[in-house]
Design a protein around this motif. Structure first.
Motif, short mmCIF file in Angstrom:
data_model
loop_
_atom_site.label_atom_id
_atom_site.label_comp_id
_atom_site.label_asym_id
_atom_site.label_seq_id
_atom_site.Cartn_x
_atom_site.Cartn_y
_atom_site.Cartn_z
N VAL A 12 15.47 12.21 3.02
CA VAL A 12 16.48 13.34 4.07
C VAL A 12 15.92 14.73 3.79
CG1 VAL A 12 18.71 14.18 4.03
CG2 VAL A 12 18.47 11.67 3.46
N TRP A 13 15.62 15.28 4.97
CA TRP A 13 14.99 16.69 5.01
C TRP A 13 15.99 17.70 5.64
CZ3 TRP A 13 9.82 17.66 4.03
CH2 TRP A 13 8.95 16.65 3.61
N ARG A 14 16.00 19.05 5.19
CA ARG A 14 16.91 19.54 5.66
C ARG A 14 15.89 20.77 6.38
NH1 ARG A 14 18.53 24.90 3.82
NH2 ARG A 14 20.72 25.61 4.40
N PHE A 15 16.23 21.27 7.51
CA PHE A 15 15.47 22.24 8.57
C PHE A 15 16.35 23.45 8.71
CE2 PHE A 15 13.88 18.07 9.12
CZ PHE A 15 12.43 18.20 9.37
N ASP A 16 15.66 24.58 8.55
CA ASP A 16 16.21 25.72 8.94
C ASP A 16 15.43 26.48 9.74
OD1 ASP A 16 17.40 28.53 8.98
OD2 ASP A 16 18.20 28.35 7.08
N LEU A 17 15.72 26.93 11.08
CA LEU A 17 14.96 27.36 12.03
C LEU A 17 14.35 28.81 11.81
CD1 LEU A 17 16.54 25.95 15.43
CD2 LEU A 17 14.35 25.02 14.07
N ARG A 18 14.92 29.29 10.77
CA ARG A 18 14.75 30.80 10.25
C ARG A 18 13.50 30.75 9.24
NH1 ARG A 18 20.81 32.31 8.61
NH2 ARG A 18 20.32 30.29 7.72
N GLN A 19 13.24 29.48 8.85
CA GLN A 19 12.48 29.40 7.83
C GLN A 19 11.16 28.57 8.32
OE1 GLN A 19 14.39 27.36 4.43
NE2 GLN A 19 16.03 29.18 4.07
N LYS A 20 9.97 29.04 7.79
CA LYS A 20 8.90 28.33 7.90
C LYS A 20 8.63 27.08 7.69
CE LYS A 20 6.10 32.57 7.67
NZ LYS A 20 4.70 33.37 6.88
N SER A 21 9.13 26.23 6.63
CA SER A 21 8.74 25.04 6.42
C SER A 21 10.25 24.23 5.99
CB SER A 21 7.88 24.69 5.16
OG SER A 21 6.92 25.61 5.33
N PRO A 22 10.42 22.95 6.40
CA PRO A 22 11.53 22.31 6.00
C PRO A 22 11.41 22.07 4.48
CG PRO A 22 10.11 20.72 6.90
CD PRO A 22 9.49 22.27 7.12
N ARG A 23 12.54 21.53 4.06
CA ARG A 23 12.79 21.13 2.50
C ARG A 23 12.98 19.59 2.52
NH1 ARG A 23 17.24 22.86 -1.67
NH2 ARG A 23 16.22 21.98 -3.40
N LYS A 24 12.36 18.78 1.74
CA LYS A 24 12.77 17.59 1.39
C LYS A 24 13.95 17.55 0.37
CE LYS A 24 10.86 13.30 -0.15
NZ LYS A 24 9.62 12.57 -0.60
N LEU A 25 15.03 17.13 0.64
CA LEU A 25 16.30 17.04 -0.41
C LEU A 25 16.25 15.92 -1.50
CD1 LEU A 25 19.10 17.86 2.23
CD2 LEU A 25 17.94 19.43 0.63
N PHE A 26 15.92 14.61 -0.97
CA PHE A 26 15.70 13.59 -1.81
C PHE A 26 15.31 12.20 -1.15
CE2 PHE A 26 20.29 13.87 -0.15
CZ PHE A 26 20.29 12.39 0.39
N LYS A 27 14.91 11.23 -1.95
CA LYS A 27 15.05 9.90 -1.46
C LYS A 27 16.22 9.26 -1.70
CE LYS A 27 10.11 9.03 -0.17
NZ LYS A 27 9.15 7.89 -0.44
N CYS A 28 16.50 8.14 -0.60
CA CYS A 28 17.73 7.46 -0.64
C CYS A 28 17.12 6.13 -1.63
CB CYS A 28 18.29 7.13 0.64
SG CYS A 28 19.81 6.67 0.27
N GLY A 29 17.68 5.77 -2.97
CA GLY A 29 17.22 4.99 -3.64
C GLY A 29 18.01 3.75 -3.31
N ALA A 30 17.67 2.58 -3.65
CA ALA A 30 18.09 1.22 -3.39
C ALA A 30 19.30 0.99 -4.48
CB ALA A 30 17.30 0.07 -3.34
N VAL A 31 20.18 0.37 -4.24
CA VAL A 31 21.23 0.30 -5.21
C VAL A 31 21.11 -1.06 -6.10
CG1 VAL A 31 23.73 0.07 -5.68
CG2 VAL A 31 22.94 1.41 -3.88
N ARG A 32 21.25 -0.95 -7.32
CA ARG A 32 21.09 -1.94 -8.39
C ARG A 32 22.28 -1.81 -9.26
NH1 ARG A 32 16.10 -1.81 -12.21
NH2 ARG A 32 15.01 -2.22 -10.31
N ARG A 33 23.16 -2.96 -9.16
CA ARG A 33 24.34 -3.24 -9.81
C ARG A 33 25.23 -2.17 -9.62
NH1 ARG A 33 24.73 -6.64 -13.97
NH2 ARG A 33 26.49 -5.21 -14.88
N PHE A 34 25.42 -1.92 -8.25
CA PHE A 34 26.51 -0.97 -7.52
C PHE A 34 25.98 0.31 -7.90
CE2 PHE A 34 30.20 1.86 -8.46
CZ PHE A 34 30.31 2.19 -7.05
N ASP A 35 25.95 1.24 -9.00
CA ASP A 35 25.55 2.46 -8.78
C ASP A 35 24.21 2.95 -9.85
OD1 ASP A 35 28.02 3.52 -11.52
OD2 ASP A 35 26.57 1.79 -11.58
N TYR A 36 23.64 2.06 -10.27
CA TYR A 36 22.26 2.37 -10.75
C TYR A 36 21.16 2.33 -9.71
CZ TYR A 36 24.85 1.49 -14.90
OH TYR A 36 25.76 1.67 -15.98
N LEU A 37 20.37 3.42 -9.84
CA LEU A 37 19.40 3.73 -8.83
C LEU A 37 18.13 3.06 -9.21
CD1 LEU A 37 20.23 7.21 -7.75
CD2 LEU A 37 21.10 5.25 -6.46
#
Length: 445
Positions: A189-214
């Motif tokens: 997931v990436w965040r873009f701000d058109l006032r800034q030169k580069s976007p920021r990668k917020l995180f990767k979405c981890g697969a779920v193991r046993r409901f809440d353990y990434l």
């Protein structure tokens, strides 16, 4: 003084008598609560145009009277996304033909068509706020996110904001800002701000193991949506059964490359259903969340369905509230969106694999209408922000515009013309003429 007051009262009484409708007009007045009654209230100034449109779109008459008014042609491939600007004066579409088109609905014509710079299918295109509708962001199957700026004379230079290696499936714009988010097939997931030169990668979405353990695995993402009540919060979904809700103020990338959601949602009977995926998300005005499952149904999720809120550690020991369910459509092939209709999100709508538009009543999940909207597949359905208009798109190379009426060859256009004529700001409304108006409208609808 007393004589003056009496004279004034007599004048007011005379005006009231002159404005009083004739007997014929009184007999022609429609029953209270009907669409014709609302039209009459609007024309005599008792109901503002916005409230008139809201009242119509909240009614079941609106759902049952929708018909195709216009087909907008200017693409050479499937249309993957449609979006209105904030005022509803323009509609933006994006296509497999690598172009974006801006449409003026009043004229039923394209005002601008431009190549987005993408080298493959354009999957999403959105107007950016604070730009007078001259700033457009797009994403595509070529793994790029691009920014197009419309200049005087119609020239549209574009520049690449990011090349992300994997298909960028959808964008979500923060209201009233220069910021938007994107979700990518590699789970990022990436965040873009058109006032800034580069976007920021917020995180990767981890697969779920046993409901809440990434786990150390990532998952494909298909959909992302921003909560209009709280723009710092957004939801994502993809190639598993969970909707994840994030708060940008609580993302801690120093501890893990995987973002930890503040809440997760999944109907209890679908937990551990590995074959499923969620292709479409939409927030209501009150924070409810629609999730369209592949190979399953659409579900309406709220705080009470949250797995974290319910301390859902053991799926066999706790029973969660059952969310409202919307059944009947098919979502197995192309990525399907989902949306609300009505001024208070009174209805739920979706496309389907068999080329139909489905509309359900939100409060009880009853299927209200099934309409043919494409030869093969309808992917997106969008509501006009202020008027009684709905747009849809899919595998066909056109955009369909729906308004109240039976079909594209009869009443919708003429109904719109008559209502527009009687909505002029300056006119003398003769109640005897209202009889004629009613006869005209009743013959159209």
């Amino acid at each position: 003084m007393r004589a003056g007051r009496e004279q004034e009262q007599q004048q007011q009484q005379t005006v009231r008598e002159e404005q009083k409708p004739s007997r014929a007009a009184e007999e022609a007045m429609p029953a209270e609560g009907t669409r014709m009654a609302r039209l009459w209230e609007r024309e005599v100034g008792r109901l503002p145009p916005k409230r008139f449109a809201d009242a119509v779109m909240a009614s079941e008459e609106f759902v049952h009277s929708l018909g195709i008014q216009q087909r907008l042609w200017n693409h050479k491939g499937a249309v993957n996304s449609i979006s209105f600007n904030s005022s509803g004066s323009l509609l933006l579409s994006a296509s497999d033909d690598e172009t974006a088109v801006m449409w003026n609905l009043d004229e039923a014509a394209s005002t601008l068509k431009f190549h987005t710079g993408h080298g493959n299918d354009v999957l999403d295109a959105q107007f950016m706020p604070l730009s007078d509708d001259r700033s457009i962001v797009t994403c595509g199957a070529d793994a790029e996110v691009r920014h197009s700026q419309i200049q005087e004379g119609g020239c549209v230079p574009t520049n690449k904001l990011a090349g992300l290696r994997y298909m960028v499936t959808q964008l979500a714009v923060q209201p009233g800002s220069h910021t938007f988010f994107s979700c990518v097939e590699d789970g990022s997931v990436w965040r873009f701000d058109l006032r800034q030169k580069s976007p920021r990668k917020l995180f990767k979405c981890g697969a779920v193991r046993r409901f809440d353990y990434l786990s150390g695995e990532t998952m494909k993402l298909y959909a992302i949506a921003v909560d209009p009540r709280n723009p710092s919060c957004f939801a994502v979904s993809g190639d598993d059964e969970y909707v994840r809700l994030y708060d940008t103020r609580k993302i801690d990338l120093e501890r893990s490359k995987f973002g930890l959601p503040v809440e997760q949602f999944c109907p209890q009977h679908l937990v551990s259903s590995k074959k499923l995926g969620i292709t479409g998300l939409a927030f209501s005005q009150t924070g409810e969340l629609l999730a369209s499952y592949r190979y399953d149904n659409i579900y309406l999720l709220s705080r009470e369905h949250g797995l974290y809120s319910n301390d859902f550690d053991d799926i066999h020991s706790q029973k969660l509230p059952v969310p409202q369910t919307f059944k009947g459509h098919e979502n197995k092939q192309a990525v399907k969106g989902v949306n609300f209709l009505g001024p208070n999100c009174d209805y739920v709508t979706s496309g389907s694999d068999r080329g139909h538009v489905f509309i359900w009543r939100k409060k009880d999940g009853e299927l209200m209408r099934v309409m043919k909207g494409d030869k093969r597949i309808v992917n997106c359905v969008e509501q006009h922000p202020t008027e009684i208009v709905v747009a849809s798109c899919g595998i066909d190379a056109d955009v369909k515009i729906w308004t109240p009426g039976d079909n594209e060859n009869s009443s919708p256009a003429r109904f719109h013309e008559v209502c527009s004529f009687f909505s002029l700001r300056y006119y003398v409304f003769d109640m005897d003429c209202y009889v004629l108006l009613l006869h005209c409208l009743s013959s159209l609808v």
